[in-house]
Write a protein that holds these residues in place. Structure first.
Motif, PDB file in Angstrom:
ATOM      1  N   ASN A  27       0.870  -1.186   0.000  1.00  0.00           N
ATOM      2  CA  ASN A  27       0.000   0.000   0.000  1.00  0.00           C
ATOM      3  C   ASN A  27       0.897   1.222   0.000  1.00  0.00           C
ATOM      4  OD1 ASN A  27      -2.748  -1.063   0.417  1.00  0.00           O
ATOM      5  ND2 ASN A  27      -1.874  -1.854   2.309  1.00  0.00           N
ATOM      6  N   TRP A  28       0.584   2.220  -0.820  1.00  0.00           N
ATOM      7  CA  TRP A  28       1.341   3.459  -0.766  1.00  0.00           C
ATOM      8  C   TRP A  28       0.469   4.629  -1.171  1.00  0.00           C
ATOM      9  CZ3 TRP A  28       1.667   0.177  -4.875  1.00  0.00           C
ATOM     10  CH2 TRP A  28       1.666   0.701  -6.149  1.00  0.00           C
ATOM     11  N   ASN A  29       0.958   5.809  -0.833  1.00  0.00           N
ATOM     12  CA  ASN A  29       0.248   7.046  -1.091  1.00  0.00           C
ATOM     13  C   ASN A  29       1.157   7.932  -1.920  1.00  0.00           C
ATOM     14  OD1 ASN A  29      -0.841   9.701  -0.803  1.00  0.00           O
ATOM     15  ND2 ASN A  29      -1.991   8.969   0.970  1.00  0.00           N
ATOM     16  N   LYS A  30       0.610   8.483  -3.001  1.00  0.00           N
ATOM     17  CA  LYS A  30       1.395   9.355  -3.879  1.00  0.00           C
ATOM     18  C   LYS A  30       0.490  10.493  -4.331  1.00  0.00           C
ATOM     19  CE  LYS A  30       3.353   9.313  -8.500  1.00  0.00           C
ATOM     20  NZ  LYS A  30       3.593   8.519  -9.685  1.00  0.00           N
ATOM     21  N   ASP A  31       0.875  11.701  -4.052  1.00  0.00           N
ATOM     22  CA  ASP A  31       0.127  12.893  -4.455  1.00  0.00           C
ATOM     23  C   ASP A  31      -1.332  12.837  -4.015  1.00  0.00           C
ATOM     24  OD1 ASP A  31       2.448  13.795  -5.720  1.00  0.00           O
ATOM     25  OD2 ASP A  31       1.903  12.838  -7.620  1.00  0.00           O
ATOM     26  N   GLY A  32      -1.582  12.361  -2.818  1.00  0.00           N
ATOM     27  CA  GLY A  32      -2.933  12.321  -2.275  1.00  0.00           C
ATOM     28  C   GLY A  32      -3.781  11.149  -2.746  1.00  0.00           C
ATOM     29  N   LYS A  33      -3.266  10.299  -3.623  1.00  0.00           N
ATOM     30  CA  LYS A  33      -3.981   9.123  -4.094  1.00  0.00           C
ATOM     31  C   LYS A  33      -3.398   7.879  -3.435  1.00  0.00           C
ATOM     32  CE  LYS A  33      -5.907   9.485  -8.673  1.00  0.00           C
ATOM     33  NZ  LYS A  33      -5.715   9.117 -10.078  1.00  0.00           N
ATOM     34  N   GLU A  34      -4.265   6.921  -3.169  1.00  0.00           N
ATOM     35  CA  GLU A  34      -3.813   5.669  -2.566  1.00  0.00           C
ATOM     36  C   GLU A  34      -3.692   4.599  -3.645  1.00  0.00           C
ATOM     37  OE1 GLU A  34      -6.383   4.613   0.648  1.00  0.00           O
ATOM     38  OE2 GLU A  34      -5.594   6.195   1.933  1.00  0.00           O
ATOM     39  N   TYR A  35      -2.686   3.732  -3.470  1.00  0.00           N
ATOM     40  CA  TYR A  35      -2.403   2.674  -4.429  1.00  0.00           C
ATOM     41  C   TYR A  35      -2.208   1.355  -3.687  1.00  0.00           C
ATOM     42  CZ  TYR A  35      -1.381   6.674  -7.413  1.00  0.00           C
ATOM     43  OH  TYR A  35      -1.478   7.839  -8.118  1.00  0.00           O
ATOM     44  N   TYR A  36      -2.427   0.259  -4.428  1.00  0.00           N
ATOM     45  CA  TYR A  36      -2.261  -1.075  -3.843  1.00  0.00           C
ATOM     46  C   TYR A  36      -1.804  -2.037  -4.928  1.00  0.00           C
ATOM     47  CZ  TYR A  36      -3.455  -5.586  -1.770  1.00  0.00           C
ATOM     48  OH  TYR A  36      -3.408  -6.861  -1.296  1.00  0.00           O
ATOM     49  N   GLU A  37      -0.837  -2.862  -4.564  1.00  0.00           N
ATOM     50  CA  GLU A  37      -0.367  -3.903  -5.473  1.00  0.00           C
ATOM     51  C   GLU A  37      -0.093  -5.151  -4.661  1.00  0.00           C
ATOM     52  OE1 GLU A  37       3.382  -4.596  -8.414  1.00  0.00           O
ATOM     53  OE2 GLU A  37       2.434  -2.624  -8.440  1.00  0.00           O
ATOM     54  N   GLU A  38      -0.349  -6.304  -5.270  1.00  0.00           N
ATOM     55  CA  GLU A  38      -0.157  -7.573  -4.585  1.00  0.00           C
ATOM     56  C   GLU A  38       0.565  -8.542  -5.509  1.00  0.00           C
ATOM     57  OE1 GLU A  38      -3.152 -11.025  -3.125  1.00  0.00           O
ATOM     58  OE2 GLU A  38      -3.552  -9.024  -2.337  1.00  0.00           O
ATOM     59  N   GLN A  39       1.550  -9.242  -4.947  1.00  0.00           N
ATOM     60  CA  GLN A  39       2.278 -10.266  -5.709  1.00  0.00           C
ATOM     61  C   GLN A  39       2.509 -11.461  -4.803  1.00  0.00           C
ATOM     62  OE1 GLN A  39       5.848  -8.889  -7.603  1.00  0.00           O
ATOM     63  NE2 GLN A  39       4.832  -7.124  -8.529  1.00  0.00           N
ATOM     64  N   SER A  40       2.698 -12.616  -5.428  1.00  0.00           N
ATOM     65  CA  SER A  40       2.975 -13.841  -4.678  1.00  0.00           C
ATOM     66  C   SER A  40       4.392 -14.293  -4.974  1.00  0.00           C
ATOM     67  CB  SER A  40       2.004 -14.958  -5.080  1.00  0.00           C
ATOM     68  OG  SER A  40       0.698 -14.619  -4.749  1.00  0.00           O
ATOM     69  N   ILE A  41       5.068 -14.806  -3.937  1.00  0.00           N
ATOM     70  CA  ILE A  41       6.395 -15.389  -4.112  1.00  0.00           C
ATOM     71  C   ILE A  41       6.437 -16.700  -3.337  1.00  0.00           C
ATOM     72  CG2 ILE A  41       7.584 -13.186  -4.425  1.00  0.00           C
ATOM     73  CD1 ILE A  41       8.650 -13.523  -1.542  1.00  0.00           C
ATOM     74  N   VAL A  42       7.345 -17.557  -3.735  1.00  0.00           N
ATOM     75  CA  VAL A  42       7.606 -18.802  -3.011  1.00  0.00           C
ATOM     76  C   VAL A  42       9.050 -18.753  -2.545  1.00  0.00           C
ATOM     77  CG1 VAL A  42       7.705 -21.301  -3.156  1.00  0.00           C
ATOM     78  CG2 VAL A  42       5.933 -20.065  -4.394  1.00  0.00           C
ATOM     79  N   ILE A  43       9.209 -18.832  -1.249  1.00  0.00           N
ATOM     80  CA  ILE A  43      10.556 -18.797  -0.648  1.00  0.00           C
ATOM     81  C   ILE A  43      11.053 -20.223  -0.524  1.00  0.00           C
ATOM     82  CG2 ILE A  43      11.897 -18.180   1.386  1.00  0.00           C
ATOM     83  CD1 ILE A  43       9.968 -15.879   1.810  1.00  0.00           C
TER      84      ILE A  43
END
Length: 144
Positions: A128-144
């Motif tokens: 989750n992050w905020n840039k110029d007053g807008k909120e963003y979300y990205e999701e990824q999967s990894i296998v350790i």
């Protein structure tokens, strides 16, 4: 052995089976995806908007690279234009292993996370992050 005794034996076996099933079910650990699941579900439209915002960034989108040999996850954000953000390492099979970190980029717009202490298996990275007053979300999967 008469039929009355057989009925009693079958009934006793059935009661023992049910008692065993109840005991097994009561000992199972039930981990919810989130403790406030219903509140999050009601506000899911906000999450959809965050995902849509992230998909419209194009070239400014962040890069997440995982090196399996060194168990290091690199988060790179071009132009490091975020105001604040959080990265959540989510373990679907065990909520007690979840970890959250604030995003603190270095001068080149990158942040590294050492994952050598993380349990092997599937992890979801929720950013989750905020840039110029807008909120963003990205999701990824990894296998350790």
């Amino acid at each position: 052995m008469n039929w009355g005794t057989r009925i009693v034996i079958v009934f006793a076996c059935f009661v023992a089976l049910i008692a065993t099933m109840i005991t097994i079910c009561m000992r199972q650990d039930v981990s919810l995806v989130a403790q406030d699941y219903y509140v999050q579900e009601i506000a899911y439209q906000d999450q959809i908007d965050r995902i849509k915002n992230a998909s419209t960034l194009g070239g400014d989108q962040m890069q997440v690279d995982f090196d399996r040999n060194s168990s290091v996850l690199s988060l790179n954000i071009p132009n490091k234009t975020i105001n604040k953000g959080e990265i959540h390492f989510f373990r679907p099979s065990d909520a007690s292993l979840d970890k959250k970190y604030n995003i603190r980029l270095n001068d080149s717009g990158a942040q590294n996370f050492d994952l050598t202490t993380f349990k092997k298996g599937l992890w979801k990275i929720k950013i989750n992050w905020n840039k110029d007053g807008k909120e963003y979300y990205e999701e990824q999967s990894i296998v350790i």
